[in-house]
Scaffold this motif. Sequence first.
Motif, PDB file in Angstrom:
ATOM      1  N   CYS A 167       1.033  -1.147  -0.089  1.00 18.65           N
ATOM      2  CA  CYS A 167      -0.094  -0.083  -0.029  1.00 18.65           C
ATOM      3  C   CYS A 167       0.693   1.436   0.408  1.00 18.65           C
ATOM      4  O   CYS A 167       0.098   2.215  -0.189  1.00 18.65           O
ATOM      5  N   ALA A 168       2.015   0.995  -0.462  1.00 19.86           N
ATOM      6  CA  ALA A 168       3.242   2.278   0.243  1.00 19.86           C
ATOM      7  C   ALA A 168       2.568   3.166  -1.483  1.00 19.86           C
ATOM      8  O   ALA A 168       2.285   2.694  -1.831  1.00 19.86           O
ATOM      9  N   GLY A 169       2.741   4.182  -0.844  1.00 23.33           N
ATOM     10  CA  GLY A 169       2.265   5.229  -2.021  1.00 23.33           C
ATOM     11  C   GLY A 169       0.810   5.462  -2.086  1.00 23.33           C
ATOM     12  O   GLY A 169       0.229   6.588  -3.140  1.00 23.33           O
ATOM     13  N   GLY A 170       0.555   5.201  -1.096  1.00 19.18           N
ATOM     14  CA  GLY A 170      -1.296   5.240  -1.537  1.00 19.18           C
ATOM     15  C   GLY A 170      -1.643   4.642  -1.846  1.00 19.18           C
ATOM     16  O   GLY A 170      -2.703   5.273  -2.452  1.00 19.18           O
ATOM     17  N   ARG A 171      -1.959   3.231  -2.107  1.00 15.50           N
ATOM     18  CA  ARG A 171      -1.976   2.647  -3.251  1.00 15.50           C
ATOM     19  C   ARG A 171      -3.151   1.749  -2.266  1.00 15.50           C
ATOM     20  O   ARG A 171      -3.171   1.924  -1.098  1.00 15.50           O
TER      21      ARG A 171
END
Length: 336
Positions: free
Chosen positions: A81-85
């Motif tokens: 989910c890193a980066g706003g996924r």
Amino acid sequence: MTDHSEPTATAAAEPTGRIVLLTTSHRVAPGVLSWPAWQTLHAADRVLCADPGHPQLPYLREAGIEVAFESPDAHALVEACAGGRTVVVLPGGEGDQRLTDGLARLAGSGRVSMPDLELLPGSYDLPGARLLDLVQVMDRVRRECPWTSRQTHRGLAKYAIEEAYELVEAIEDGDREELREELGDVLLQVVFHARIAEEHEDPDEAFSIDDVAGALVTKLIHRHPHVFGDAEAETPEDVNAHWQRTKAVEKRRESVTDGIPVGQPGLALAAKLASRARAGGVAVELPRGEGIGYELLELAARAEAAGTDPETALRAAARAYRDAIRAAEGLAEPGE
């Protein structure tokens, strides 16, 4: 020398993204999902499912949603989910305890920047949905239980009578917990008999619980024209008149006494006969004779005409008598 310049702004924290656990009910047809569920699936960066045989997959493919067959642990899912996924996970029918426990531990540790966690119901059970579970369980018990697999309609008949009386007793006692249990026992008899009926040697005479329920639905609609049609009924008496007229047409009965089970308790039988004669406008005098039977018949007919169920009234009096006997014996009332 003092530096009065403005402090350098720290870089904005990286967005942590979103984990969505999309749950569905096995009691609802696959592919029937809520609009928020479809929106989330289409907008997700990744959709993960550990079960290649998940019942929703064919419908997701038809909708153009790509699903990856992965079973990440909590750490890997957070990193995805890193980066706003946004990552959507389709748990299996039993859920994924390993994953949810892992996410709970990470969130409680305070050492990890957690994505937003969301439990999104993709489908909800409709009222009566647990009846589907009952049918499935009954089917398995009928196939695998040595006792249940040998039962017949005739062999089970006595249990239907026993369970009906136990239900009446629960109603009279006013015990809500007992009432719920006894309703279940009565329902079991219906499902059990319907399951046996599926195995009839003549396919034309076999039927299932769906046939039972379908016939009942049709009957209820047909006998309530004031609810499902344009007939009018302002009082309970009007409703009863509709019901009796419709039954007479459906059953093509010659006598108002047709269809009355003579095996029921005597007071209830007498009251039912009196009720049918009165409702049908059959003017007939009560038979006269010697003995307590004719006296009881007269009492039952009189009670029915006054709007009292003589069987219920006698049971209430008998219970009071039982309590009086126990009191004379120095015993507490049952249930105390």
